[in-house]
Design an enzyme around this catalytic site. Structure first.
Site, PDB file in Angstrom:
ATOM      1  N   HIS A  97       5.102   5.530   2.397  1.00 51.76           N
ATOM      2  CA  HIS A  97       5.306   6.706   3.248  1.00 51.76           C
ATOM      3  C   HIS A  97       6.164   6.351   4.460  1.00 51.76           C
ATOM      4  O   HIS A  97       7.040   7.116   4.868  1.00 51.76           O
ATOM      5  CB  HIS A  97       3.959   7.264   3.731  1.00 51.76           C
ATOM      6  N   CYS A 141      -7.566  -3.239   3.712  1.00 56.92           N
ATOM      7  CA  CYS A 141      -7.294  -1.796   3.685  1.00 56.92           C
ATOM      8  C   CYS A 141      -7.704  -1.144   2.371  1.00 56.92           C
ATOM      9  O   CYS A 141      -8.638  -0.365   2.317  1.00 56.92           O
ATOM     10  CB  CYS A 141      -5.809  -1.524   3.964  1.00 56.92           C
ATOM     11  N   SER A 153       0.683   3.748   1.903  1.00 58.65           N
ATOM     12  CA  SER A 153       1.055   4.136   3.268  1.00 58.65           C
ATOM     13  C   SER A 153       2.342   3.447   3.709  1.00 58.65           C
ATOM     14  O   SER A 153       3.132   4.011   4.472  1.00 58.65           O
ATOM     15  CB  SER A 153      -0.078   3.796   4.238  1.00 58.65           C
ATOM     16  N   CYS A 210       0.836  -1.201   0.000  1.00 58.43           N
ATOM     17  CA  CYS A 210       0.000   0.000   0.000  1.00 58.43           C
ATOM     18  C   CYS A 210       0.873   1.254   0.000  1.00 58.43           C
ATOM     19  O   CYS A 210       2.015   1.232   0.459  1.00 58.43           O
ATOM     20  CB  CYS A 210      -0.908  -0.036   1.234  1.00 58.43           C
TER      21      CYS A 210
END
Length: 375
Positions: free
Chosen positions: A52, A175, A49, A47
């Site tokens: 990040h 998610c 995220s 993902c």
């Protein structure tokens, strides 16, 4: 081999520092403590995220085991766990549902106070870690850590799903799929005949497109700088594709010209301030709704023209589709099994865990909507 109550040694991907390549190492995974479950991972999506985290754009502690979009089978449970048992198929949840805090008890919203995203402590609810490598403590990522053959999560951050669920794909319902699809159908409640724009056509953005189409939107504009994503986006329901880097004027001005009055619903699924502002400025000034589903860097600040807020349009954040996770995620899995929704088009690659680096290359290239790691 009976692993009950014992520390398990297995393979996991460790980020030793920000911007450092992931290293597959042998790690020790302790047994679950009270209120926790240890899970044998079967699959994990990659993902945005997670990216990040690896880049240090979120406040996290290193070294850590990344990943949060995962499906697995319960290996053992700690004292007091009653919602699942060894052998159950489960999804891990980046946003838990404790069913006790204000966020869980309030009818709307889902940002449980026991989440570990903003900020991310990297430890379990008791303040300790269940991972170690070469004698060193390894932190958790969002209390999920799915890039590992075994993980430990709080009971409130996992949910039992249907035994018939295909574990090589269903991790997306942990998610990415509900984050996007739910933003459209559950949070925005996109209306039939409406116009929408989606900034970012990766996994979450593609799921938003699917939600807009399922809700009856008449026009769905997709925005991305990677044109390789456009054919798949059109197949999912996008009617118009825009590459901001090839436009002669700002993308929001082009969207305004295309629609005449601005879109009814704008979605941002990237996590960049510039695209958040562009999505906001693409909305109809009177009744448009702008939903932010992308996770921005920890130090990012959003600046808007204050007078334009007065006109009536709405800016809304949405996390995991506004779903109460333990209440709603199992039903989404059941809907998938009953062919009411289809997540299959989002799974563009499936690779074994030992090809993690190839999977990350596919993610960064933009060639994958979702690349799934198989353990």
């Amino acid at each position: 081999m009976n692993t009950l109550g014992k520390t398990i040694t297995c393979r996991a991907a460790i980020a030793w520092a920000k911007n450092s390549p992931l290293s597959i190492e042998e790690v020790q995974v302790e047994p679950p403590k009270s209120g926790e479950v240890r899970i044998k991972m079967i699959s994990s999506g990659i993902c945005g995220s997670d990216d990040h985290v690896l880049k240090g754009e979120l406040v996290v502690n290193f070294p850590l085991i990344p990943g949060h979009e995962g499906a697995g089978i319960v290996e053992s449970v700690g004292d007091g766990v009653c919602s699942m048992k060894p052998g159950d198929k489960v999804l891990i949840l980046i946003i838990p549902q404790c069913r006790e805090c204000d966020a869980c008890l309030y009818p709307k919203g889902n940002f449980c106070y026991k989440q570990d995203v903003l900020p991310c402590s990297g430890v379990m609810l008791d303040g300790t870690s269940r991972f170690s490598c070469r004698g060193q403590k390894i932190y958790h990522s969002f209390r999920t850590s799915s890039f590992t053959e075994y993980t430990v999560v709080p009971e409130i951050a996992a949910v039992k799903i249907d035994d018939a669920a295909p574990m090589d794909k269903v991790c997306l319902i942990s998610c990415g799929f509900p984050t996007g699809y739910g933003a459209a159908v559950n949070s925005a409640k996109v209306t039939p005949g409406s116009t929408c724009v989606v900034f970012g056509l990766g996994g979450v953005g593609s799921a938003i497109v699917m939600g807009c189409k399922a809700s009856g939107a008449s026009r769905i504009i997709g925005v991305d700088i990677n044109e390789e994503k456009f054919p798949r986006a059109r197949a999912l329901g996008v009617t118009d594709c825009l590459n901001p880097n090839k436009l002669e004027k700002p993308v929001q001005e082009v969207v305004m010209e295309m629609t005449g009055v601005g879109v009814d619903f704008a979605f941002e699924a990237i996590g960049l301030v510039d695209t958040m502002v562009a999505a906001w400025n693409s909305c109809n000034n009177s009744y448009g709704v702008c939903l932010i589903a992308g996770l921005a860097p920890s130090d990012a600040q959003l600046s808007l023209e204050a007078p334009k807020i007065l006109s009536g349009k709405t800016l809304k954040g949405v996390c995991l589709g506004d779903y109460k996770t333990r209440d709603c995620i199992p039903q989404i899995v059941t809907d998938y099994l009953q062919n009411k929704i289809n997540i299959d088009p989002l799974v563009t690659y499936q690779l074994p865990f030992n090809q993690l680096h190839e999977a990350l290359e596919l993610f960064h290239s933009g060639k994958a909507i979702r690349c799934v790691l198989l353990f």
